[in-house]
Design a protein around this motif. Structure first.
Motif, PDB file in Angstrom:
ATOM      1  N   ARG A  46       0.840  -1.196   0.000  1.00  0.00           N
ATOM      2  CA  ARG A  46       0.000   0.000   0.000  1.00  0.00           C
ATOM      3  C   ARG A  46       0.877   1.249   0.000  1.00  0.00           C
ATOM      4  O   ARG A  46       1.905   1.290   0.649  1.00  0.00           O
ATOM      5  CB  ARG A  46      -0.862   0.066   1.263  1.00  0.00           C
ATOM      6  N   GLU A  47       0.414   2.258  -0.706  1.00  0.00           N
ATOM      7  CA  GLU A  47       1.084   3.560  -0.670  1.00  0.00           C
ATOM      8  C   GLU A  47       0.332   4.421   0.338  1.00  0.00           C
ATOM      9  O   GLU A  47      -0.841   4.738   0.149  1.00  0.00           O
ATOM     10  CB  GLU A  47       1.062   4.203  -2.059  1.00  0.00           C
ATOM     11  N   LEU A  48       1.007   4.764   1.419  1.00  0.00           N
ATOM     12  CA  LEU A  48       0.367   5.562   2.460  1.00  0.00           C
ATOM     13  C   LEU A  48       0.645   7.043   2.225  1.00  0.00           C
ATOM     14  O   LEU A  48       1.749   7.419   1.833  1.00  0.00           O
ATOM     15  CB  LEU A  48       0.897   5.162   3.834  1.00  0.00           C
ATOM     16  N   PRO A  49      -0.333   7.881   2.503  1.00  0.00           N
ATOM     17  CA  PRO A  49      -0.113   9.326   2.379  1.00  0.00           C
ATOM     18  C   PRO A  49       0.963   9.787   3.376  1.00  0.00           C
ATOM     19  O   PRO A  49       1.155   9.165   4.429  1.00  0.00           O
ATOM     20  CB  PRO A  49      -1.470   9.946   2.731  1.00  0.00           C
ATOM     21  N   PRO A  50       1.661  10.868   3.045  1.00  0.00           N
ATOM     22  CA  PRO A  50       2.745  11.345   3.922  1.00  0.00           C
ATOM     23  C   PRO A  50       2.307  11.601   5.367  1.00  0.00           C
ATOM     24  O   PRO A  50       3.034  11.286   6.296  1.00  0.00           O
ATOM     25  CB  PRO A  50       3.207  12.640   3.253  1.00  0.00           C
ATOM     26  N   ASP A  51       1.118  12.170   5.566  1.00  0.00           N
ATOM     27  CA  ASP A  51       0.678  12.456   6.933  1.00  0.00           C
ATOM     28  C   ASP A  51       0.444  11.162   7.715  1.00  0.00           C
ATOM     29  O   ASP A  51       0.740  11.076   8.911  1.00  0.00           O
ATOM     30  CB  ASP A  51      -0.564  13.356   6.955  1.00  0.00           C
ATOM     31  N   THR A  52      -0.041  10.130   7.049  1.00  0.00           N
ATOM     32  CA  THR A  52      -0.252   8.840   7.697  1.00  0.00           C
ATOM     33  C   THR A  52       1.090   8.205   8.064  1.00  0.00           C
ATOM     34  O   THR A  52       1.255   7.684   9.174  1.00  0.00           O
ATOM     35  CB  THR A  52      -1.047   7.893   6.777  1.00  0.00           C
ATOM     36  N   ARG A  53       2.053   8.254   7.138  1.00  0.00           N
ATOM     37  CA  ARG A  53       3.396   7.725   7.426  1.00  0.00           C
ATOM     38  C   ARG A  53       4.023   8.458   8.607  1.00  0.00           C
ATOM     39  O   ARG A  53       4.657   7.849   9.456  1.00  0.00           O
ATOM     40  CB  ARG A  53       4.298   7.829   6.192  1.00  0.00           C
ATOM     41  N   GLU A  54       3.830   9.781   8.654  1.00  0.00           N
ATOM     42  CA  GLU A  54       4.388  10.569   9.748  1.00  0.00           C
ATOM     43  C   GLU A  54       3.793  10.149  11.097  1.00  0.00           C
ATOM     44  O   GLU A  54       4.511  10.007  12.084  1.00  0.00           O
ATOM     45  CB  GLU A  54       4.142  12.060   9.513  1.00  0.00           C
ATOM     46  N   ILE A  55       2.501   9.917  11.133  1.00  0.00           N
ATOM     47  CA  ILE A  55       1.848   9.477  12.371  1.00  0.00           C
ATOM     48  C   ILE A  55       2.397   8.122  12.801  1.00  0.00           C
ATOM     49  O   ILE A  55       2.703   7.907  13.977  1.00  0.00           O
ATOM     50  CB  ILE A  55       0.307   9.425  12.194  1.00  0.00           C
ATOM     51  N   GLU A  57       5.320   6.818  12.033  1.00  0.00           N
ATOM     52  CA  GLU A  57       6.711   6.999  12.463  1.00  0.00           C
ATOM     53  C   GLU A  57       6.793   7.612  13.859  1.00  0.00           C
ATOM     54  O   GLU A  57       7.624   7.205  14.671  1.00  0.00           O
ATOM     55  CB  GLU A  57       7.472   7.855  11.445  1.00  0.00           C
ATOM     56  N   GLN A  58       5.928   8.584  14.151  1.00  0.00           N
ATOM     57  CA  GLN A  58       5.906   9.182  15.488  1.00  0.00           C
ATOM     58  C   GLN A  58       5.550   8.140  16.547  1.00  0.00           C
ATOM     59  O   GLN A  58       6.159   8.081  17.615  1.00  0.00           O
ATOM     60  CB  GLN A  58       4.915  10.342  15.554  1.00  0.00           C
ATOM     61  N   ASN A  59       4.565   7.320  16.231  1.00  0.00           N
ATOM     62  CA  ASN A  59       4.168   6.288  17.192  1.00  0.00           C
ATOM     63  C   ASN A  59       5.235   5.218  17.351  1.00  0.00           C
ATOM     64  O   ASN A  59       5.452   4.709  18.450  1.00  0.00           O
ATOM     65  CB  ASN A  59       2.814   5.689  16.803  1.00  0.00           C
ATOM     66  N   LEU A  60       5.915   4.870  16.267  1.00  0.00           N
ATOM     67  CA  LEU A  60       7.017   3.914  16.375  1.00  0.00           C
ATOM     68  C   LEU A  60       8.141   4.467  17.246  1.00  0.00           C
ATOM     69  O   LEU A  60       8.755   3.731  18.017  1.00  0.00           O
ATOM     70  CB  LEU A  60       7.548   3.537  14.988  1.00  0.00           C
ATOM     71  N   SER A  61       8.392   5.769  17.135  1.00  0.00           N
ATOM     72  CA  SER A  61       9.402   6.391  17.996  1.00  0.00           C
ATOM     73  C   SER A  61       8.997   6.292  19.469  1.00  0.00           C
ATOM     74  O   SER A  61       9.835   6.028  20.338  1.00  0.00           O
ATOM     75  CB  SER A  61       9.595   7.863  17.622  1.00  0.00           C
ATOM     76  N   ARG A  62       7.717   6.479  19.737  1.00  0.00           N
ATOM     77  CA  ARG A  62       7.229   6.354  21.120  1.00  0.00           C
ATOM     78  C   ARG A  62       7.376   4.915  21.623  1.00  0.00           C
ATOM     79  O   ARG A  62       7.750   4.685  22.767  1.00  0.00           O
ATOM     80  CB  ARG A  62       5.778   6.812  21.204  1.00  0.00           C
TER      81      ARG A  62
END
Length: 102
Positions: A46-55, A57-62
């Motif tokens: 799936r190609e995820l929109p940039p804002d979805t990828r950012e969310i 990535e932020q959660n993975l960092s947490r």
């Protein structure tokens, strides 16, 4: 101030509390892994929109930060346990446990 003696069952209750906390942590880790293993394959290709990828990535960092804190706490407790095992305190009544510098 009144001298309060500890109940003879207090150490047992504390041990049970620690066991329940441990089981809660293990269960949380298991639930996270099971959910991740179930959901991540659904996103393959799936190609995820940039804002979805950012969310994500932020959660993975947490999640990584929480795992790092858990590992750090485990290491601190392991060092403390090793120090207590080496300490003569309790066997001879002499000496104090030494905590290594951080």
């Amino acid at each position: 101030m009144r001298n309060q003696e500890e109940s003879p069952v207090a150490p047992v209750v504390r041990a049970i509390d620690r066991t329940l906390e441990f089981l809660d942590l293990v269960g949380t880790c298991h639930k996270f892994m099971a959910s991740t293993n179930r959901l991540v394959p659904l996103f393959r290709g799936r190609e995820l929109p940039p804002d979805t990828r950012e969310i994500i990535e932020q959660n993975l960092s947490r999640v990584r930060a929480a795992c790092d804190r858990t590992e750090s706490e485990k290491a601190v407790r392991a060092r403390r346990g090793a120090i207590r095992r080496r300490s003569p305190e309790g066997r001879t009544g002499r000496g104090k446990a030494q905590v290594p510098p951080r």
